[in-house]
Design an enzyme around this catalytic site. Structure first.
Site, PDB file in Angstrom:
ATOM      1  CE1 TYR A   1      81.987  12.406  -4.507  1.00  0.00           C
ATOM      2  CE2 TYR A   1      81.748  11.305  -6.627  1.00  0.00           C
ATOM      3  CZ  TYR A   1      82.295  11.356  -5.360  1.00  0.00           C
ATOM      4  OH  TYR A   1      83.133  10.363  -4.945  1.00  0.00           O
TER       5      TYR A   1
ATOM      6  CG  ASP B   1      78.639  13.854   1.976  1.00  0.00           C
ATOM      7  OD1 ASP B   1      77.729  14.084   1.168  1.00  0.00           O
ATOM      8  OD2 ASP B   1      79.443  12.923   1.833  1.00  0.00           O
TER       9      ASP B   1
ATOM     10  CE  LYS C   1      73.059   9.717   2.158  1.00  0.00           C
ATOM     11  NZ  LYS C   1      73.901   9.565   0.963  1.00  0.00           N
TER      12      LYS C   1
HETATM   13  C1  B12 Z   1      88.036  12.008   2.584  1.00  0.00           C
HETATM   14  C2  B12 Z   1      87.752  10.579   2.191  1.00  0.00           C
HETATM   15  C3  B12 Z   1      87.299  10.372   0.913  1.00  0.00           C
HETATM   16  C4  B12 Z   1      87.091  11.505  -0.087  1.00  0.00           C
HETATM   17  C5  B12 Z   1      88.442  11.828  -0.719  1.00  0.00           C
HETATM   18  C6  B12 Z   1      88.551  13.257  -1.154  1.00  0.00           C
HETATM   19  C7  B12 Z   1      89.938  13.541  -1.581  1.00  0.00           C
HETATM   20  N1  B12 Z   1      90.058  14.420  -2.504  1.00  0.00           N
HETATM   21  O1  B12 Z   1      90.885  13.012  -1.047  1.00  0.00           O
HETATM   22  C8  B12 Z   1      86.060  10.842  -1.043  1.00  0.00           C
HETATM   23  C9  B12 Z   1      84.665  11.135  -0.510  1.00  0.00           C
HETATM   24  C10 B12 Z   1      86.145  11.277  -2.477  1.00  0.00           C
HETATM   25  C11 B12 Z   1      86.343   9.366  -0.800  1.00  0.00           C
HETATM   26  C12 B12 Z   1      85.998   8.381  -1.669  1.00  0.00           C
HETATM   27  C13 B12 Z   1      86.193   7.046  -1.455  1.00  0.00           C
HETATM   28  N2  B12 Z   1      86.678   6.454  -0.335  1.00  0.00           N
HETATM   29 CO1  B12 Z   1      87.357   7.446   1.106  1.00  0.00          CO
HETATM   30  N3  B12 Z   1      87.736   8.262   2.777  1.00  0.00           N
HETATM   31  C14 B12 Z   1      87.935   9.515   3.101  1.00  0.00           C
HETATM   32  C15 B12 Z   1      88.193   9.614   4.591  1.00  0.00           C
HETATM   33  C16 B12 Z   1      86.875  10.026   5.224  1.00  0.00           C
HETATM   34  C17 B12 Z   1      89.239  10.590   5.074  1.00  0.00           C
HETATM   35  C18 B12 Z   1      90.610  10.445   4.426  1.00  0.00           C
HETATM   36  C19 B12 Z   1      91.367  11.690   4.719  1.00  0.00           C
HETATM   37  O2  B12 Z   1      91.221  12.663   3.996  1.00  0.00           O
HETATM   38  N4  B12 Z   1      92.112  11.711   5.829  1.00  0.00           N
HETATM   39  C20 B12 Z   1      92.851  12.885   6.260  1.00  0.00           C
HETATM   40  C21 B12 Z   1      94.316  12.819   5.800  1.00  0.00           C
HETATM   41  C22 B12 Z   1      95.043  14.078   6.195  1.00  0.00           C
HETATM   42  O3  B12 Z   1      94.894  11.702   6.438  1.00  0.00           O
HETATM   43  P1  B12 Z   1      95.784  10.592   5.677  1.00  0.00           P
HETATM   44  O4  B12 Z   1      95.227  10.311   4.361  1.00  0.00           O
HETATM   45  O5  B12 Z   1      96.021   9.487   6.605  1.00  0.00           O
HETATM   46  O6  B12 Z   1      97.156  11.358   5.437  1.00  0.00           O
HETATM   47  C23 B12 Z   1      98.131  11.546   6.449  1.00  0.00           C
HETATM   48  C24 B12 Z   1      99.129  10.412   6.552  1.00  0.00           C
HETATM   49  O7  B12 Z   1      98.609   9.145   6.261  1.00  0.00           O
HETATM   50  C25 B12 Z   1     100.276  10.802   5.693  1.00  0.00           C
HETATM   51  N5  B12 Z   1     100.233  10.531   4.286  1.00  0.00           N
HETATM   52  C26 B12 Z   1      99.222  10.195   3.458  1.00  0.00           C
HETATM   53  N6  B12 Z   1      99.647  10.067   2.222  1.00  0.00           N
HETATM   54  C27 B12 Z   1     100.960  10.351   2.222  1.00  0.00           C
HETATM   55  C28 B12 Z   1     101.902  10.335   1.215  1.00  0.00           C
HETATM   56  C29 B12 Z   1     103.227  10.637   1.531  1.00  0.00           C
HETATM   57  C30 B12 Z   1     104.225  10.610   0.473  1.00  0.00           C
HETATM   58  C31 B12 Z   1     103.603  10.935   2.854  1.00  0.00           C
HETATM   59  C32 B12 Z   1     104.951  11.220   3.184  1.00  0.00           C
HETATM   60  C33 B12 Z   1     102.657  10.941   3.851  1.00  0.00           C
HETATM   61  C34 B12 Z   1     101.349  10.638   3.533  1.00  0.00           C
HETATM   62  O8  B12 Z   1     100.321  12.182   5.910  1.00  0.00           O
HETATM   63  C35 B12 Z   1      98.992  12.718   6.021  1.00  0.00           C
HETATM   64  C36 B12 Z   1      99.009  13.821   7.023  1.00  0.00           C
HETATM   65  O9  B12 Z   1      99.358  13.345   8.285  1.00  0.00           O
HETATM   66  C37 B12 Z   1      88.585   8.152   4.949  1.00  0.00           C
HETATM   67  C38 B12 Z   1      88.220   7.708   6.359  1.00  0.00           C
HETATM   68  C39 B12 Z   1      89.220   8.172   7.354  1.00  0.00           C
HETATM   69  N7  B12 Z   1      88.813   8.893   8.350  1.00  0.00           N
HETATM   70  O10 B12 Z   1      90.402   7.895   7.244  1.00  0.00           O
HETATM   71  C40 B12 Z   1      87.837   7.343   3.894  1.00  0.00           C
HETATM   72  C41 B12 Z   1      88.446   6.043   3.390  1.00  0.00           C
HETATM   73  C42 B12 Z   1      89.927   6.196   3.250  1.00  0.00           C
HETATM   74  N8  B12 Z   1      87.785   5.847   2.045  1.00  0.00           N
HETATM   75  C43 B12 Z   1      87.560   4.639   1.792  1.00  0.00           C
HETATM   76  C44 B12 Z   1      86.927   4.188   0.608  1.00  0.00           C
HETATM   77  C45 B12 Z   1      86.709   2.697   0.486  1.00  0.00           C
HETATM   78  C46 B12 Z   1      86.520   5.109  -0.373  1.00  0.00           C
HETATM   79  C47 B12 Z   1      85.769   4.723  -1.649  1.00  0.00           C
HETATM   80  C48 B12 Z   1      86.378   3.592  -2.401  1.00  0.00           C
HETATM   81  C49 B12 Z   1      84.300   4.369  -1.375  1.00  0.00           C
HETATM   82  C50 B12 Z   1      83.765   5.090  -0.242  1.00  0.00           C
HETATM   83  N9  B12 Z   1      83.778   4.466   0.941  1.00  0.00           N
HETATM   84  O11 B12 Z   1      83.293   6.203  -0.395  1.00  0.00           O
HETATM   85  C51 B12 Z   1      85.745   6.044  -2.462  1.00  0.00           C
HETATM   86  C52 B12 Z   1      86.605   5.961  -3.697  1.00  0.00           C
HETATM   87  C53 B12 Z   1      87.949   6.558  -3.543  1.00  0.00           C
HETATM   88  C54 B12 Z   1      89.046   6.110  -4.474  1.00  0.00           C
HETATM   89  N10 B12 Z   1      88.850   5.879  -5.754  1.00  0.00           N
HETATM   90  O12 B12 Z   1      90.123   5.978  -3.988  1.00  0.00           O
HETATM   91  C55 B12 Z   1      87.956   3.699   2.898  1.00  0.00           C
HETATM   92  C56 B12 Z   1      89.212   2.891   2.639  1.00  0.00           C
HETATM   93  C57 B12 Z   1      89.098   1.504   3.248  1.00  0.00           C
HETATM   94  C58 B12 Z   1      90.351   0.747   3.155  1.00  0.00           C
HETATM   95  N11 B12 Z   1      91.203   0.814   4.165  1.00  0.00           N
HETATM   96  O13 B12 Z   1      90.552   0.123   2.174  1.00  0.00           O
HETATM   97  C59 B12 Z   1      88.044   4.701   4.104  1.00  0.00           C
HETATM   98  C60 B12 Z   1      89.026   4.283   5.206  1.00  0.00           C
HETATM   99  C61 B12 Z   1      86.601   4.825   4.645  1.00  0.00           C
HETATM  100  C62 B12 Z   1      86.010   3.497   5.046  1.00  0.00           C
HETATM  101  N12 B12 Z   1      86.171   3.084   6.280  1.00  0.00           N
HETATM  102  O14 B12 Z   1      85.363   2.865   4.251  1.00  0.00           O
HETATM  103  N13 B12 Z   1      86.942   9.158   0.349  1.00  0.00           N
HETATM  104  C1  LIG Z   2      77.271  12.397  -4.512  1.00  0.00           C
HETATM  105  C2  LIG Z   2      78.171  11.229  -4.618  1.00  0.00           C
HETATM  106  N1  LIG Z   2      78.226  10.514  -5.728  1.00  0.00           N
HETATM  107  C3  LIG Z   2      79.041   9.442  -5.855  1.00  0.00           C
HETATM  108  C4  LIG Z   2      79.843   9.030  -4.839  1.00  0.00           C
HETATM  109  C5  LIG Z   2      80.724   7.833  -5.011  1.00  0.00           C
HETATM  110  O1  LIG Z   2      81.448   7.990  -6.134  1.00  0.00           O
HETATM  111  P1  LIG Z   2      82.666   7.052  -6.527  1.00  0.00           P
HETATM  112  O2  LIG Z   2      82.060   5.801  -7.000  1.00  0.00           O
HETATM  113  O3  LIG Z   2      83.322   7.880  -7.494  1.00  0.00           O
HETATM  114  O4  LIG Z   2      83.469   6.847  -5.301  1.00  0.00           O
HETATM  115  C6  LIG Z   2      79.819   9.739  -3.648  1.00  0.00           C
HETATM  116  C7  LIG Z   2      80.665   9.276  -2.547  1.00  0.00           C
HETATM  117  O5  LIG Z   2      80.913   9.863  -1.590  1.00  0.00           O
HETATM  118  C8  LIG Z   2      78.960  10.862  -3.550  1.00  0.00           C
HETATM  119  O6  LIG Z   2      78.909  11.567  -2.426  1.00  0.00           O
END
Ligand code: B12
Ligand SMILES: Cc1ncc(COP(=O)(O)O)c(C=O)c1O
Ligand code: B12
Ligand SMILES: Cc1ncc(COP(=O)(O)O)c(C=O)c1O
Lengths: 518, 245, 518, 245
Positions: A258, A293, A365
């Protein structure tokens, strides 16, 4: 429900995973890292921060200097003996500038003995917590599976504790406190009870203790053992694992990849850290949860089921190699195919059943839909309910509940309540489905499961040929390429030199059943 | 145009659905407390249709009520980014014809935010929902710096590459962290006196064009944005600003 | 998916249903009712109301006097001949006090001929609408099953039409306009387009026409045939069936017992009316829908599955006896077991599959959860989604969509939208389950289905022994006892005397394949 | 006691969830129109988290916002019917001891309403959720007239049987039909000058005690009511009123 899996193929899959794990383990047992050494300090009882807020374990290991010569245990023990002080007192003195880490050959034998004794004491504390868990389970009872797993994420540990209790009253079996954004990139473990965080709350030993107590208090009321979870993954895997062991966490997110894939942490660093952290988790009776996941958030769910399966096999091999028995290996997978895709539910069902059948003894899980859900909270809630159905019908062990506001915000108190109520209802209402329905031989679901398994074996072959480091560098997992020498934290890796001493490894490594033979 | 009100069962009934949690026990007094809460917030003819215990001293309510006020759609300013409905080919053709050089775009998920799927969807080859990402545009040079990029580094990269546009993604919004981080970038650009040099664009699922503009951005893209819309808007805007070649 | 049903038992079930239907049919063919006679007037083209608002068909039949001697057809035809007027003109004159219904033996032979001609004309109009439906289906296409069936119920036909269009644009295949409360107790069919109703909109011929046109207009846009539904059941079954036939409704709620059990209408009255109304529905190519779902609102769902099955068998036997072929017999059943009951989803799945297998050629109609849903709209929505899953996985033909506000209000525009979106998503995502999963032989689901069938056969035996009138009087259906001589509308039943003439029966009855032999 | 506000993520945040449909197209302007609608209704920091097309000119919104006003629970009057927590046996014992005669209760779903499951749950033998219905009480004579009973008939039956209490069920509420029908019964009783002779009780899923009292009833029972609560309340009330035997 049972799939007609080709025994030859599954055996091949397990063997390939072992073969892939071997070179990683060879690397891991030959190296140490800053956080592994800090773990020694923590388990020797060092805690607290200096006046700049730097944790004392960091102060100690920084003092050790680059290359971590010989490891922390001996120099620290020597300093204890020379100063007739506890490790904590040495660390405090060091922080105050009043001490250095000794390298006094005279006391070396005595120091080795002290180190070994301190390690045994730490081990006893860990084993005592494990025993306490067993006692409490015997006293309060263990919930039926799937366990209802929810997260709290307010940023404030006191609100977290309150919401954890509310969730437990509503029916949650496992509570995870989500970490604040980017904690995994900190090369130290924050200190004390914290009330500020974004998207989560800092993982600290004091915070663990706070929520542990809140859940322990509630067990008599709810009449079942309540499990607590946090995250090991990141730059401090073994240290957090140590905190978890001491504070009786029950599960920990601990994935061998991860940090590499999702936090751009250096691969070598992560492979060393995961090994030691898992050894600690194993000893503590903690169930590890892997993070497959996450792959489906950066790759397309319906195309990448086989990467999930391949990764669970590798994660399992590495967990066994770190001494974790199967009943503590909580392999992760997810309900994460685009719900608008025709056949999605059948495909999810197939993957869930495949994972269940591959790992009959693991507390697997199941992670909820996240990426394809939207702000249409009604739709998200309904999709989550379907996830619950598939979870219970395929016999998942741990079900991380889907939250209707997944795409909106970290869960509100009531969002979590709705999730728990739905899961309880669906689990009870659909439980008999598992014995009621069977895959039609040659039907779409069985074919799908078999296809995913075949693709996974094919991927494992390629990984085995290329080697894990190259496979990761190529982006074969999560569509995210990570070169072996890239990413954060590589500077914290050092070879275990000939004089390297780590009394915990001495205690625990010999007990390993021999990782190479899986 | 006249004011409009919500449409529930029939035109003009003004019905809205609400749910909320109040820190009171879900007992015999909860309904009246919930109703009074709604009335105090100006809602008319409130009905509580469900009360559930969210904890010992927490009651979860589902309610329906009539909104007291309508809204005149004509009087509402602001909208999503209005971009020409151009596809991949048209945007490239437009840049070639009007600017005659590649547009340089630098993007990142800044500061604590590690969510890259959104910015990747806009910038990477693969794109989003079948629409190619900016990297694939022959007339755009797109550099995606990835996750958790400090504002300072993003600016440095933009300067080194003489970027035309800076693209920023912010996904985590809890406690307004996105607003703070987005503002930090604007402040930095202004402090360095280079704000005018770049089209400054942000995006994310909880961002709107209006909000982005309030923060000092040129445009903000919300959920479901597509690369071609972003590319089209950038091209059009650069042309409109008559940026020297 | 297929259940291992005992062929002997199913054959016994069908035979018992035929045997139960026989005495009812004997009664029905020997009697007429006020609404049957008013139907003759309507099909002869009589429409409109007098100055007090009384529908002209009622004016005519009231003039016929008690006992309905000889039926309306002849006296009305005689008056037409004597006055050289159309039936409508005769009715208007009668209402104005300028005419009486003739009983002029001189013109009797001519009148019989006129009546026969008027009946043939009406039949041609009905058949033409049927042909038009076939044409439109050929032109615009027929949706896949399960059809998405939604209700509109604003009370105002113009809002209904608008919401019907919105629903069709969102994906609805069938739109039902719910009737205003208590219309079924009116012994007349209201007239004209109506804009005031409670819990629904009056069923009038003009209202049928209004929504029919709204849906016809939309077919080119949505690219599929859009079906319209209303209710026949009540005190005016055959009249409403006639209006439906003339305005090209596609489905009609037409249950042989609903009026008796749920509206306290006299059993004799209902059995006569259902017979003639079904004959009309059959001729019009309209799919009838029976209302077994209602049983589970007054009885406990998990205990009363067998009453549903028994009733579908009886309803089918009576429909066949009225000349309706199986592809037009939309037997109803429901997802109505308390969702908090352990095993509920398995039990629902079992019943849905049982009904599917018993009636492979019938367009069975699956009704949503209603009684056990609450104002927790999130929960209701999730339960509805599970209903959609079971619907598609068991191959239901018509799915009346569950609405998240079922326990709150008649559906808002957006409530219906959410229902349609959920159904579309789940149907696509879960369609392959039907070929993917099979009941485990001897597993809980199969045992449940077999048990319900066995109980149904046992109940049919008892009903057959007691006779239908007594079974109903005992409260064996819907836990609602209704004595043969109780309830509303019995005064409107009369024996078909020796001089009884009904040219429609003469036209249609001989075509019946012989009800007694099923 | 101080004012309380909704609890969303943390104490004091005031968050409420809303959904509603506005008669505007779900296009690029919808978000701002939705936000303005919420602001005009006094909601703070509104966020639109979903917009779906409910028709060509109809947009469905899901939103979160902060409520501007809290509520002081101590200041709220009214509550569900407060009945003694007595079971079947206790209620019978109470009637026997204090009144020494059977209580007579007449019930019906009145006027256009055909929903009997609710009144049956209270009155019939079987009862509700394992709690016996009034018919089973040896010290209650319960007469359930069933569905769609005109007010006139209900009153006549009550008079003929010298009832102590009249129980009315109303389930259909569209266009306030229940309020009209319930009022009709009160008017009738008053016109006949017999209002004081009966405990007048209504019930139904959309009724509350407060609303029932506004309409002139002595008590109103909402969703989930149980026979023993109703019986207990009636017995207690008759005793309190010192009704002659
Ligand atoms: C994937 C995901 C992750 C992945 C990210 C992987 C990665 N490499 O990106 C992982 C598992 C690592 C992760 C971790 C975390 N996440 Co997260 N994650 C998500 C998730 C499930 C999907 C986001 C996503 O990929 N959407 C798909 C993309 C395509 O959509 P989008 O981002 O909206 O982008 C579109 C537009 O917004 C726009 N857009 C976006 N950016 C930009 C920039 C520009 C310039 C332009 C023009 C357009 C544009 O265009 C895109 C295409 O249409 C969301 C929940 C959700 N369904 O939204 C939570 C979510 C965003 N995560 C959240 C959180 C809190 C976290 C964590 C802090 C803890 C956690 N809950 O796991 C951590 C830490 C992340 C950090 N340090 O920022 C919260 C945020 C809450 C909030 N509103 O504050 C959410 C909403 C989940 C929740 N309900 O708790 N996450
Ligand atoms: C295996 C694993 N470790 C750690 C995290 C959380 O890590 P971080 O604190 O970097 O958001 C996740 C969150 O999805 C995870 O799946
Ligand atoms: C069952 C049912 C029917 C059955 C009724 C059978 C029967 N014999 O009762 C049938 C199918 C016949 C029916 C018909 C109609 N129904 Co209906 N029906 C329902 C349904 C599904 C369940 C109601 C129920 O039985 N609840 C279970 C009982 C136990 O709960 P309860 O009534 O709340 O009773 C409890 C308390 O309220 C209280 N209580 C109730 N009455 C009283 C009285 C006293 C004195 C006391 C002390 C307490 C008390 O105690 C009870 C036990 O706790 C509801 C939807 C729902 N889930 O609520 C729709 C619903 C009530 N029906 C509705 C409508 C519109 C109709 C129809 C007009 C059209 C239609 N949609 O079919 C027709 C016509 C009915 C008419 N003329 O009145 C609407 C009403 C909308 C509104 N708010 O205005 C609903 C909400 C469905 C909907 N969303 O459209 N219906
Ligand atoms: C078979 C049948 N007929 C008719 C109706 C509607 O009848 P009414 O108009 O009396 O409510 C229903 C409603 O559930 C039904 O199931």
């Amino acid at each position: 429900m049972s799939l007609d899996l080709d025994r030859g193929l599954t055996e091949e899959a397990f063997a390939l995973a072992d073969s892939i794990a071997a070179p990683i383990m060879e690397f891991a047992v030959a190296h140490t890292t800053v956080t592994i050494e800090r773990t020694v300090a923590r388990l020797f009882g060092v805690d607290g921060v200096d006046e700049l807020g730097v944790p004392l374990p960091n102060v100690l290991v920084d003092a050790l200097g680059p290359g971590l010569p010989g490891g922390l245990a001996l120099p620290l023990a020597e300093a204890c003996i020379t100063r007739n002080a506890s490790p904590q007192q040495v660390a405090e003195a060091l922080a105050a500038g009043d001490a250095t880490l000794g390298s006094d050959p005279d006391v070396a034998p005595e120091a080795r003995e002290l180190a070994a004794r301190l390690a045994r004491e730490a081990d006893r504390r860990i084993v005592a917590q494990r025993g306490r868990r067993d006692e409490l389970i015997a006293e309060h009872g263990d919930p039926e599976t799937p366990w209802l797993y929810v997260i709290v994420a307010t940023g404030n540990i006191h609100e977290d504790a309150r919401q954890a209790q509310a969730a437990a009253r509503a029916g949650a079996d496992v509570v995870a406190v989500i970490r604040s954004t980017a904690q995994s990139l900190l090369d130290y473990v924050p200190y004390g009870e914290t009330t500020e965080g974004f998207g989560g709350t800092f993982a600290t030993q004091a915070n663990f203790r706070r929520v542990r107590a809140a859940l322990d208090d509630l067990m008599p009321e709810v009449g079942r053992y309540l499990r607590l979870t946090n995250y090991a993954s990141g730059l401090c895997m073994p240290e957090i694992a140590a905190c978890g062991a001491l504070e009786r966490l029950d599960l920990m997110l601990n994935d061998s990849m991860y940090g590499i894939l999702f936090r751009d942490i250096n691969p070598e660093r992560t492979f060393c850290d995961q090994y030691v952290s898992r050894m600690i988790n194993g000893r503590a009776g903690i169930i590890i949860n892997t993070g497959e996941d996450n792959y489906l958030t950066t790759s397309a769910g319906h195309e990448s089921g086989h990467t999930v399966v391949a990764s669970t096999l590798i994660n399992r091999a590495l967990a066994l190699a770190a001494g974790i028995p199967e009943p503590q290996i909580g392999l992760g997978h997810a309900f994460e195919i685009d719900p608008d895709r025709p056949g999605q539910i059948m495909e999810e069902w197939a993957l869930a059943l495949l994972i269940r059948e591959l790992f009959p003894r693991c507390p697997i899980k199941y992670m909820p839909p996240t990426k394809h859900v939207t702000g249409d909270i009604f739709r998200t809630h309904a999709i989550g309910s379907m996830f619950n159905l598939v979870g219970v019908a395929t016999g998942q062990h741990i079900q991380l509940l889907s939250i209707l506001t997944e795409a909106v915000h970290t869960p509100f108190l009531a969002d979590r309540l709705l999730a728990i109520q739905d899961a309880r209802r669906v689990f009870e209402a659909a439980r008999p489905l598992r014995d009621s329905l069977a895959p039609v031989p040659g039907g779409p679901l069985e074919l799908r499961a078999q296809g995913v398994l075949a693709d996974a074996v094919e991927l494992l072959h390629r990984v085995d040929d290329a080697g894990m480091f190259d496979a990761i560098a190529e982006g074969w997992f999560a569509d995210t390429p990570r070169p072996r020498d890239g990413g954060r934290g590589r500077e914290g890796v050092a070879e275990r030199g000939p004089g390297y001493v780590n009394p915990f490894l001495e205690l625990w490594e010999p007990q390993l059943a021999g990782w190479a033979s899986g | 145009m006249a004011e409009i009100v919500p449409y529930g069962d029939t035109a003009g009934d003004g019905m809205v659905q609400l749910s909320f949690t109040l820190p009171v026990p879900a007992d015999g007094r909860a309904r009246e407390i919930g109703l009074e809460f709604l009335r105090r917030n100006g809602l008319r003819e409130p009905q509580i249709v469900h009360i559930g215990a969210a904890d010992r001293e927490m009651a979860f309510f589902v309610a329906y009520a009539k909104a007291a006020h309508g809204v005149d759609p004509e009087a509402v300013q602001g909208s999503e980014v209005e971009a020409p409905a151009l596809g991949f080919t048209e945007v490239n053709a437009l840049i070639e014809r009007e600017l005659g050089r590649k547009i340089v775009v630098v993007g990142a998920a800044i500061e604590t935010d590690a969510h890259t799927v959104g910015i990747d969807a806009i910038m990477n080859m693969k794109g989003f929902a079948g629409d190619y990402g900016l990297e694939r545009y022959p007339w755009i040079e797109a550099v995606n710096l990835g996750a958790q990029v400090p504002c300072e580094r993003l600016l440095r990269e933009a300067q080194e590459r003489s970027a035309d546009a800076i693209l920023v993604s912010q996904v985590v919004t809890q406690k307004q962290v996105h607003a703070r981080q987005l503002t930090k970038l604007v402040d930095l650009l202004e402090a360095e006196g280079v704000r005018d040099r770049y089209l400054l664009v942000c995006g994310g699922p909880r961002l709107s064009n209006t909000f982005a503009k309030e923060l000092g951005y040129d445009a903000g893209f919300g959920p479901g944005s597509t690369p071609s819309t972003v590319a089209g808007w950038i091209a059009q805007e650069l042309i409109a600003r008559g940026r020297p070649v």
